[in-house]
Scaffold this active site. Structure first.
Site, PDB file in Angstrom:
ATOM      1  N   LYS A   1     -25.701 -19.655 -28.452  1.00 40.24           N
ATOM      2  CA  LYS A   1     -26.416 -18.737 -27.771  1.00 40.24           C
ATOM      3  C   LYS A   1     -27.814 -18.590 -28.216  1.00 40.24           C
ATOM      4  O   LYS A   1     -28.768 -18.736 -27.570  1.00 40.24           O
ATOM      5  CB  LYS A   1     -25.852 -17.562 -27.450  1.00 40.24           C
ATOM      6  CG  LYS A   1     -24.434 -17.590 -26.440  1.00 40.24           C
ATOM      7  CD  LYS A   1     -23.539 -16.639 -26.478  1.00 40.24           C
ATOM      8  CE  LYS A   1     -22.517 -16.893 -25.502  1.00 40.24           C
ATOM      9  NZ  LYS A   1     -21.339 -15.968 -25.542  1.00 40.24           N
ATOM     10  N   GLN A  56     -20.405 -10.420 -28.494  1.00 41.00           N
ATOM     11  CA  GLN A  56     -19.362 -11.372 -28.352  1.00 41.00           C
ATOM     12  C   GLN A  56     -17.995 -10.965 -28.504  1.00 41.00           C
ATOM     13  O   GLN A  56     -17.766 -10.046 -29.476  1.00 41.00           O
ATOM     14  CB  GLN A  56     -19.699 -12.400 -29.778  1.00 41.00           C
ATOM     15  CG  GLN A  56     -18.761 -13.684 -29.559  1.00 41.00           C
ATOM     16  CD  GLN A  56     -18.853 -14.680 -28.426  1.00 41.00           C
ATOM     17  OE1 GLN A  56     -20.105 -14.835 -27.910  1.00 41.00           O
ATOM     18  NE2 GLN A  56     -18.067 -14.958 -27.645  1.00 41.00           N
ATOM     19  N   ASP A 115     -23.885 -10.316 -19.449  1.00 41.05           N
ATOM     20  CA  ASP A 115     -22.636 -10.817 -19.212  1.00 41.05           C
ATOM     21  C   ASP A 115     -22.053 -10.560 -17.848  1.00 41.05           C
ATOM     22  O   ASP A 115     -21.289 -10.962 -17.481  1.00 41.05           O
ATOM     23  CB  ASP A 115     -21.598 -10.562 -20.406  1.00 41.05           C
ATOM     24  CG  ASP A 115     -21.568 -11.521 -21.681  1.00 41.05           C
ATOM     25  OD1 ASP A 115     -21.816 -12.963 -21.028  1.00 41.05           O
ATOM     26  OD2 ASP A 115     -20.929 -11.006 -22.581  1.00 41.05           O
TER      27      ASP A 115
END
Ligand SMILES: NC(=O)c1ccc[n+]([C@@H]2O[C@H](COP(=O)([O-])OP(=O)(O)OC[C@H]3O[C@@H](n4cnc5c(N)ncnc54)[C@H](OP(=O)(O)O)[C@@H]3O)[C@@H](O)[C@H]2O)c1
Length: 295
Positions: free
Chosen positions: A53, A97, A120
């Site tokens: 990422k 994460q 997200d």
């Protein structure tokens, strides 16, 4: 005739090129899209996702604020970092994460993220907006699936889509997106799971199959209507002594046999996988545009 392969890698590259152009344009207005990345602990899979990422941010000319915290980080310290990022105007998207270490309440951390920076798309505010058809950050993997269908010319309107899997990160959101009254939606959707009676019967009705069960060979050729489109979200490690690592990655679909029946199919790897990070970048650029009142 064997199915046409839908190459997620190529579609992801095309979207990244579009995003790069947007990043250059935003820079002329003084805005650099910024992603705040938080990794707690050193799980190898999570570490490699986070590294990918950060690398993609750099490739697209975006800014990333990388935070790798020890596994024993307290929930209070993590929440304080999220709060700092919520208030930082240079950060347009926040990525925590998952999974987090056991001592941290994952739901509490996701709730602490400002919904306007929830790139997200997991915050209940964004999930709710998506369900009622309001503009929202869409979760990355399901949004990637929709983009793959759109960009490979698969018509979803009026199609019967069978989704195998009902998780909050793949099955439920992709089913919800497909029933929206909009381009890439308007489908009739059946959602299957482990309590479904006669999975094969349902899958056989599908014009489009979305496999997200996390189990190899869940979809076999006898379950696929000739000409159906098959999207394989699954990523499973299976032992393979011929590989240096001792394993290889397969999806949920018996690819070789199903490719003889389907009209279009995604491979694993190189299918849905490359789309996920790309859609995270998409959301971060959208968020940066919002700060200029553009999106
Ligand atoms: N490519 C990517 O970027 C990406 C991103 C996310 C996930 N994935 C992969 O996608 C797969 C699914 O991920 P997930 O997080 O959604 O997994 P998950 O949370 O484990 O959910 C799996 C779902 O599939 C259902 N299921 C499992 N076996 C089944 C069977 N034999 N028949 C019918 N339904 C079955 C389960 O039903 P129950 O609810 O009844 O248990 C559950 O709803 C995994 O392989 C994951 O690695 C890939």
């Amino acid at each position: 005739m064997p199915a046409q392969i839908i190459h997620g890698k190529e579609i992801a590259e095309a979207i990244r090129a579009e995003l790069k152009t947007e990043v250059v344009r935003l820079a002329t207005k003084g805005v650099v899209p910024g992603l705040g990345v938080i990794l707690v602990g050193a799980d190898p899979a999570s570490t490699s996702y986070v590294t990918a990422k950060e690398k993609t941010c750099a490739e697209l000319g975006m800014f990333s604020d990388d935070n790798r915290l020890p596994a024993e980080t307290s929930q209070a310290d993590l929440l304080a970092l999220v709060q700092r990022m919520n208030e930082d105007p240079k950060i347009h998207g926040i990525l925590v994460q998952l999974p987090l270490p056991k001592h941290i309440d994952e739901a509490a951390v996701l709730l602490a993220i400002d919904p306007d920076k929830d790139v997200d798309g997991f915050h209940p505010v964004n999930v709710g907006k998506m369900v009622v058809g309001e503009k929202a950050y869409l979760p990355c993997t399901p949004h990637g699936v929709i983009q793959m269908l759109l960009r490979s010319g698969v018509e979803t309107a009026g199609a019967h889509v069978v989704v195998v899997g009902r998780s909050n990160i793949v099955g439920k959101p992709v089913a919800n997106m497909l029933i929206q009254k909009q381009t890439g939606g308007n489908a009739t959707v059946t959602v299957c799971h482990t309590r479904t009676k006669d999975l094969a019967h349902h899958v056989r009705q599908a014009d489009i199959i979305i496999a997200a069960a996390g189990r190899p060979n869940t979809i076999t050729a006898d379950m696929v209507k000739p000409g159906a489109v098959v999207i394989d979200v699954g990523v499973n490690r299976i032992e393979d002594a011929s590989k240096k690592s001792g394993f290889r990655l397969v999806g949920d679909v018996d690819f070789d046999a199903v490719a003889q029946v389907a009209s279009k199919i995604t491979p694993v790897p190189g299918g849905v996988g490359p789309m996920t990070i790309t859609m995270l970048m998409w959301n971060t650029v959208e968020s940066a545009k919002r700060t200029l009142g553009e999106a």
